[in-house]
Structures are given as C-alpha cells and as structure tokens.
Design an enzyme around this catalytic site. Structure first.
Site, PDB file in Angstrom:
ATOM      1  N   GLU A   1      36.886  46.426  25.868  1.00 15.05           N
ATOM      2  CA  GLU A   1      36.519  47.191  27.058  1.00 15.05           C
ATOM      3  C   GLU A   1      37.721  47.996  27.527  1.00 15.05           C
ATOM      4  O   GLU A   1      38.776  47.424  27.829  1.00 15.05           O
ATOM      5  CB  GLU A   1      36.103  46.250  28.197  1.00 15.05           C
ATOM      6  CG  GLU A   1      34.847  45.461  27.919  1.00 15.05           C
ATOM      7  CD  GLU A   1      34.487  44.502  29.045  1.00 15.05           C
ATOM      8  OE1 GLU A   1      33.370  43.969  29.023  1.00 15.05           O
ATOM      9  OE2 GLU A   1      35.329  44.275  29.955  1.00 15.05           O
TER      10      GLU A   1
ATOM     11  N   ARG B   1      43.150  49.328  31.832  1.00 15.94           N
ATOM     12  CA  ARG B   1      43.574  48.148  31.087  1.00 15.94           C
ATOM     13  C   ARG B   1      42.540  47.908  30.002  1.00 15.94           C
ATOM     14  O   ARG B   1      41.422  48.442  30.059  1.00 15.94           O
ATOM     15  CB  ARG B   1      43.686  46.919  31.990  1.00 15.94           C
ATOM     16  CG  ARG B   1      42.348  46.401  32.471  1.00 15.94           C
ATOM     17  CD  ARG B   1      42.495  45.196  33.380  1.00 15.94           C
ATOM     18  NE  ARG B   1      42.824  43.975  32.653  1.00 15.94           N
ATOM     19  CZ  ARG B   1      41.963  42.997  32.379  1.00 15.94           C
ATOM     20  NH1 ARG B   1      40.698  43.100  32.739  1.00 15.94           N
ATOM     21  NH2 ARG B   1      42.338  41.908  31.733  1.00 15.94           N
TER      22      ARG B   1
END
Lengths: 173, 339
Positions: free
Chosen positions: B267, B225
């Site tokens: 991230e 993700r």
C-alpha cells in the site's frame, strides 16, 4: 484476521473508579434498569444541583431531552451495561457534551454486543467466543476491538480459513 | 516509459490479473533493510524515481486502471455501504474532488481534462468515457455523492479523516480493497482506536508520534509511507466483509504453487491536508506482485527472504500469514546465497 495481539487491543474501553466532578454545577445520574450501589453513594455524596433517572432504552426521548438540556458546566454519570452506557455517551456527544463531562462506571455485566463484519447484525448478550451471529448464523470469533459508534465488539467467522478448525470455546469479559 | 491502462483483468474468480515487465519494474518494493521492523516510515510525498515511477505523480495511474475500476463497481454494486460519508464530511468530499481532478488533469492530460469557470466545472475522464458538468460544492449537481463519484474514478481506497480535539477521526471513505479492515465498523473511530488491533506498536509509542506528525501537516505538504502484507491470489477485496469467502484460500498454499499464488501486497499511503475542511485525505493505493514475478529481481528476492525470515511472530499472526508463512520463507530461501 487482524485480531491476534500481545498487549491487548487499545480500542477496548478501560474503566476506572468514578469520582464526583467538583467543578460541576449540575450532576445528572443515568442508570440502566436500576441505580447501582456505586452510583447511589455518589449521588448521596453530591451536595449541589443533581438529578437521577433510570431508563431501559438508551435512546428514550426523555433521556435525549435531558441530555440536550445539560448546562455547559454539568457532568453526566452513567451506570449499566457496556452497550447502554456507550450508547448514552454517544447521544450525549451528539447533544454537544465534551468527553470530560461524561463519566462511566464499570459496566454491571460483562455481556457484550457483537458486530458481525459479514452481515453487520449486532448480536446481544455475548459472553463467550465463538458465538453464533443472530443475523447470518456464522460462528463468530469475539475480539476486543470495540467501536463506540456501534457500542459493540468486532466479530468475524471463527473457522473461515479451515472449516474443521473451530477454536475452543472461551469466556470473554 | 509510462504504462498505459490495458484491458480489464479480474481480481476474483478466475484471477486473470497479471503484471507486465514494466509494471514489475516500477513496483514499490517496501523493504529497505534485511530485517523487518516497525517505524514511523513517513517521508514527503515528492516525485522520486523519474518518468514512469510509481512516485512520479501525486496520484499513480497504471496499467491496472480499468481492471481496478471494474472491480470497484462489482464491490459497490453488492455492498454500497463500502462507501460512506458522515454528513459533516461533505466539504471534505468536495476538497477531495478538487484535489483529484486538478492533479489528474495536470499529470495525465491525455486521459483527464478539467475546465473551471468559477463554480461551473467540466470534467472528462476519457478512460471511463465520463463527461459531466457540475457546480462545485453542490452535491445535487453530480450523478452521485461526490466521494462515490470521484472514488469510482481512482485506483486505490480513500479515507477522509476529520481533525478535531487534537485527533483524527475516520468519518468518510470509499474502501473496496482493504487489507482486512472494515470501514463500516471502524467509521467514527479516533486514530488510536482504528489502529487498536495492531500488535507491538502501541507499546513503542509509534501511534502517538505518528499522530503528532500527522495533525501538524500543512496544506500542500503531503507525506507518504508504504505498508505491506501478503495476499493469497490476486484478490483486491480482502475485506472482513468477505473474509468468510476468501479465508479458506490461506490454506491453499503449497510448495508447488506458492510462487504464483502468494502476492506481496503493498500500500502506497499518502496523507494530504484538505484546504477548506482541514480534513486529511488518506489514499491507500494497493499494488499486487506475485512472488514468482518478484524474484525476477535478484536484489528483491534476497531482501524479501530476509525480511520474511525475521518477521516477529505477533506480526505473522496479525497479518494473517500463520498458515503459509513457513512455505513462503522456504520458497524464498533458494534465491538467497547465504542459505
């Protein structure tokens, strides 16, 4: 910092009234400094094998011995300050007790232990925010993010972004 | 074309970090919709985007490799506790050594090589001039503990999550470029505890669903993700530990410098089941892109403006954007034809 929230921080422990575990064959009552009224009435109402003891130090060697000797069907009841009961609970987990074998009473004081994220020092007796770190001397914002391993709340410098912008003093509980 | 590691740049002091045109092109832009909202936005971690994409391989090595490894050295030299492994995580650390060495040597044979002869392993990292022989599983045969050893050779932070009691516990990690969370404080926490300070999502049941999904992930089926925030200056180490040193930078953003000073920090998070220990390896690969580089892509500029403009107040505060969020939105508005 990651501490502003709408609904409260879920790592902050919530306490509910403690009842005797009817399935338990042995009940161990541990209190810090003095047995509380709530614990005394639980103790009095307990018919089977039971023991109670008072310790000032959550890491007392006699306390650790009695945790190690707990039977699989025993239940541990804890009363005292929040840092005390979580430290004893942590020792109990290390001694092999399951979470459902540990019951904590509402802490007797709202004093917190505060973990400084800058110097890792834990400051005791914290009742308001910001609070001066006993390690590095910075004024720390006291958050509700609680670490069971440290039995302490997360603190960070309250005015790091703008030194002239110190938050107003507020009580924490 | 793949981007090769370039000379060392800094993520502190003079901030010489910069992205090449190729690095901008492959940046993992996180906003799929105009309006930002929370979701359990996980997908299988499979190759996507073709050669040179940030999703081409299991682990992404890019032009910032040497810079990030130099930065990690600086952090660990000053604060060795930013790498931590509880004793029961030793097997998980070795799982991670294997996963990383095998995938790097297969995906980047020009840079890394691994020769395995039973438990006798030979590892070479040509980028960092490392060449070691060791016995797999024997921590005394490496020059430093296994997590420390392999973590210093990988871009991004790594956490190892122990799975027990239907939950995941943060029991090991090498965390030198966190988006404002402390491994030392969060160590040992359950999944919901370490997400404790995140606003809004708890009430929506996001974490219950995410945890259920994560504990069911089998070996060989990693998921990924994207997460994001904004960082002032190209600072990798935005840790709470150093917040008293970098916090003031949040007041330094002006309409004149916002484009070069504010970075979109993304991230790429990957969760991968470890075969021996049953732990989860949680890799957090951080990418930084200045807004002025970001707006060279017109589509991103428009979407970024709309996502920032619709960001809910609790998230603005939680992500630490309160002092400069308005300046960012004003800057981005000029690239959105709707305004």
């Amino acid at each position: 910092m990651q501490t502003e929230q709408l609904n409260g921080v879920v790592s902050k422990p919530a306490y509910s009234p403690v009842e005797l575990n009817p399935k338990s064959s042995f009940h161990l009552f541990i209190a810090e400094q003095a047995v509380t009224g709530e614990m005394q009435s639980l103790f009095d109402g307990c018919g089977v094998d039971k023991e109670s003891a008072v310790y000032s130090d959550a890491s007392d060697s006699r306390l650790l011995e009695s945790l190690a000797a707990m039977p699989l069907t025993g239940t541990l009841y804890l009363a005292g300050s929040e840092p005390f009961i979580w430290r004893v609970a942590s020792h109990a987990r290390q001694a092999g007790l399951r979470p459902d074998q540990i019951r904590m009473m509402v802490p007797v004081s709202r004093e917190r232990h505060l973990f400084c994220c800058h110097c890792y020092q834990i400051t005791e007796g914290v009742t308001y925010s910001p609070f001066i770190c006993s390690g590095c001397g910075l004024s720390l914002e006291v958050t509700d993010h609680f670490a069971r391993l440290h039995s302490a709340y997360f603190g960070y410098q309250a005015n790091a972004e703008d030194s002239s912008d110190m938050p107003e003093k507020r009580e924490v509980g | 074309m793949r981007v090769a590691p370039k000379e060392i740049q800094s993520f502190r002091d003079d901030f010489t970090y910069s992205n090449s045109a190729e690095a901008i092109e492959r940046f993992p832009f996180p906003f799929a919709e105009d309006e930002y909202r929370y979701s359990v936005n996980m997908e299988p971690h499979l190759p996507k985007g073709g050669e040179g994409s940030a999703y081409e391989h299991f682990l992404d090595i890019d032009e910032h490799y040497l810079s990030e490894m130099a930065e990690r050295e600086l952090v660990l030299k000053e604060m060795p506790h930013r790498c931590l492994a509880m004793p029961h995580m030793d097997l998980a650390c070795w799982d991670m050594v294997e996963r990383i060495m095998v995938s790097l040597s297969e995906d980047y044979p020009d840079y890394f090589s691994l020769i395995r002869d039973g438990d006798h392993w030979s590892w070479e990292n040509k980028l960092l001039n490392i060449k070691d022989q060791f016995t797999f599983g024997d921590s005394s045969s490496l020059p430093m503990p296994p997590l420390d050893y392999i973590g210093r050779q990988m871009q991004g932070d790594f956490a190892l999550l122990d799975q027990r009691e239907g939950d995941l516990f943060l029991d090991a990690g090498i965390i030198t470029c966190p988006a404002d969370w402390s491994l030392a404080f969060d160590a040992g926490m359950s999944f919901k505890e370490w997400h404790g300070p995140v606003p809004m999502a708890h009430g929506e049941g996001i974490f219950e669903r995410a945890l259920k999904y994560l504990i069911a992930i089998p070996v060989g089926k990693p998921v990924r993700r994207l997460n994001w925030t904004l960082t002032v200056n190209a600072r990798m180490d935005t840790s709470p530990e150093k917040y008293h040193e970098w916090g003031h930078e949040r007041t330094s953003v002006t309409p004149e410098n916002v484009g070069e000073k504010v970075y979109l920090r993304v991230e790429l998070q990957v969760l991968d089941r470890m075969p021996r220990s049953n732990a989860m390896m949680f890799s957090i690969r951080t990418y930084l892109l200045s807004l002025e580089d970001l707006v060279t892509n017109k589509e991103w500029a428009v979407r970024m403006h709309r996502a920032m403009k619709t960001l809910p107040e609790p998230l603005i505060n939680y992500k630490g954007l309160t002092r400069f969020h308005g300046t960012v939105v004003d800057y981005l508005a000029q690239f959105d034809p709707v305004n």
